[in-house]
Write a protein that holds these residues in place. Structure first.
Motif, PDB file in Angstrom:
ATOM      1  N   ASN A 191      43.724   1.004  54.586  1.00 12.48           N
ATOM      2  CA  ASN A 191      44.827   1.143  53.650  1.00 12.48           C
ATOM      3  C   ASN A 191      44.444   2.151  52.556  1.00 12.48           C
ATOM      4  O   ASN A 191      43.520   1.895  51.786  1.00 12.48           O
ATOM      5  CB  ASN A 191      45.119  -0.229  53.037  1.00 12.48           C
ATOM      6  CG  ASN A 191      46.155  -0.181  51.940  1.00 12.48           C
ATOM      7  OD1 ASN A 191      46.876   0.806  51.797  1.00 12.48           O
ATOM      8  ND2 ASN A 191      46.231  -1.253  51.156  1.00 12.48           N
ATOM      9  N   ASP A 193      45.709   2.789  49.859  1.00 12.02           N
ATOM     10  CA  ASP A 193      45.892   2.240  48.513  1.00 12.02           C
ATOM     11  C   ASP A 193      44.923   1.099  48.207  1.00 12.02           C
ATOM     12  O   ASP A 193      44.963   0.528  47.116  1.00 12.02           O
ATOM     13  CB  ASP A 193      47.335   1.736  48.342  1.00 12.02           C
ATOM     14  CG  ASP A 193      48.359   2.860  48.488  1.00 12.02           C
ATOM     15  OD1 ASP A 193      48.076   3.975  47.995  1.00 12.02           O
ATOM     16  OD2 ASP A 193      49.412   2.620  49.097  1.00 12.02           O
ATOM     17  N   GLY A 228      41.065  -1.109  52.234  1.00 12.97           N
ATOM     18  CA  GLY A 228      40.794   0.327  52.268  1.00 12.97           C
ATOM     19  C   GLY A 228      39.514   0.717  52.976  1.00 12.97           C
ATOM     20  O   GLY A 228      39.171   1.900  53.017  1.00 12.97           O
ATOM     21  N   ALA A 322      42.168  -6.134  46.867  1.00 10.53           N
ATOM     22  CA  ALA A 322      43.627  -6.140  46.822  1.00 10.53           C
ATOM     23  C   ALA A 322      44.101  -7.534  46.426  1.00 10.53           C
ATOM     24  O   ALA A 322      43.418  -8.528  46.682  1.00 10.53           O
ATOM     25  CB  ALA A 322      44.184  -5.746  48.190  1.00 10.53           C
TER      26      ALA A 322
END
Length: 441
Positions: A191, A193, A228, A322
């Motif tokens: 990911n 982000d 990520g 996250a």
């Protein structure tokens, strides 16, 4: 004088030194160490090795270690599962104390002498061929799983008679496709982000992860990618823990050389290595450097290897994670022996506390399984007995979930819970599976 102000240390294992295999010297060292243990008895409740030792001494004519026969000396060794808990959590006389006591590695030395003399059982030797067994098991998964099923009244009695594998013991079923062969279709892209974008992890799938149960591996790659991290799954070979249990140190050294060479270019390229199984992590981080002393690839691999829970906790502190959804659940956490032996603290507890509203509770007792040790008929009842305190603690308070970082401990603990009349959970999986669930993955 007990204890030391210095941190415990371990000596390299001199397995290539001819004097290490001298049987008279080994017996003298067994009696020296047993006498120290007899005077202390702090380990009486860890496993059956110590009660066997203490009972033998108490029943001896003079209540002295010198009264013990070679058969009695060996009985203590045979009950040891190499869990390392006496060294890591109880013994006040480990190096650098002048008594210089390392009970697990003394048991290992005894088994190495036995192995050199050709006294390792055929069943033990064959079960330790994990990669060969795994490849055959996955290729013939339907037949293998039928034959090893506990309810198979045809094949399990035969296995017990021929190989000594207790018909009651859980044997892990095989997947039809090894985890590394599934990898292309299961590893999501990192990911962009995610807070840990740019990190790279090579997941080392142990034999059980690769051939028997890929669930923790699937959970880990999803959690890492969601945050990520770029992920790949590797299984160059077995870490040789089962061969360590047999005292086959030449085979362990060979595995260390091959696997560390496999990971060396990845480490040079910035990849961290995260074994899915705590026993594999223990081998890479601690046992291999004591066996392959001076091997630069082994040393580098040791420095760049992290346990699953350890890595997630480190990630949370270094880059943050996250956002995680709240999970108002009680979670009983079995602190597996080979996680404790890594001397990193209860990282599974720390990881699960990152989930909002989760209520993890720790159980620090051995499951009793001990690798392949607990499946043999001569050991199974003892394995159940040793696991009872852990099983009792885990079901206390009727938790919503039970987890263990050891893939063999989970199914064994289910058997122990059932034997004690407790409510048996559907699965005792790895704590990373709970993290994946909290992320909705």
């Amino acid at each position: 004088m007990e204890g030391s102000l210095e941190a415990p240390t371990r000596h390299p294992i001199p397995w290539q030194d001819e004097s290490w295999y001298d049987e008279a010297a080994l017996e003298a060292e067994l009696r020296r160490v047993y006498d120290i243990c007899h005077g202390c008895r702090r380990c009486f409740n860890l496993c059956d090795s110590f009660p066997i030792l203490f009972d033998a001494i108490d029943e001896a004519p003079n209540e002295e270690v010198e009264d013990l026969t070679p058969v009695q000396l060996k009985a203590v060794v045979d009950a040891c599962t190499l869990c390392d808990m006496c060294f890591m959590t109880k013994c006040p006389y480990v190096p650098p104390h002048s008594f210089d006591l390392d009970f697990p590695h003394l048991m290992l030395r005894y088994r190495a002498v036995e192995h050199r003399k050709g006294q390792t059982s055929f069943a033990d030797t064959q079960l330790a061929e994990m990669d060969r067994n795994g490849r055959l098991g996955t290729a013939l998964a339907g037949l293998a799983n039928w034959a090893t099923d506990q309810d198979n009244g045809l094949t399990r009695p035969i296995m017990e008679k021929v190989a000594g594998i207790d018909r009651r013991a859980h044997l892990p079923p095989f997947m039809e496709t090894p985890l590394v062969n599934q990898a292309a279709g299961i590893i999501p892209a990192p990911n962009p982000d995610g807070p840990a974008f740019g990190k790279k992890v090579a997941v080392y799938a142990g034999c059980h992860d690769n051939f028997n149960d890929g669930t923790p591996g699937l959970a880990l790659v999803k959690v890492l990618a969601h945050n990520g991290v770029r992920v790949r799954i590797e299984h160059p070979d077995c870490c040789a823990m089962p061969k360590l249990e047999n005292g086959d140190l030449a085979a362990v050294a060979s595995a260390a050389q091959r696997i560390s060479a496999h990971f060396a270019p990845l480490i040079a390229d910035g990849w961290d290595v995260v074994p899915l199984t705590t026993s594999c992590a223990l081998m890479l981080k601690f046992e291999w450097p004591l066996i392959e002393v001076g091997n630069d690839a082994v040393t580098q691999l040791s420095k760049h290897t992290f346990d699953v829970s350890e890595y997630i906790v480190a990630l949370s502190k270094e880059t943050g994670l996250a956002p995680i959804e709240a999970m108002p659940a009680s979670i009983a956490v079995h602190f597996a022996c080979h996680a404790r032996a890594q001397n990193m603290g209860p990282k599974a507890m720390e990881m699960l506390r990152l989930i909002p509203e989760a209520k993890p509770a720790l159980t620090e007792r051995c499951s009793g399984h001990g690798g392949k040790w607990g499946i043999f008929k001569e050991n199974f009842d003892r394995a159940v007995k040793v696991g009872k305190p852990a099983a009792r603690n885990l079901v206390k308070g009727n938790p919503d979930m039970i987890v263990s970082e050891c893939p063999l401990a989970g199914p064994h603990l289910k058997q122990v819970i059932a034997a004690n009349g407790g409510e048996v959970p559907e699965r005792i999986g790895h704590p990373i599976e709970i993290m994946a669930k909290a992320y909705g993955l």
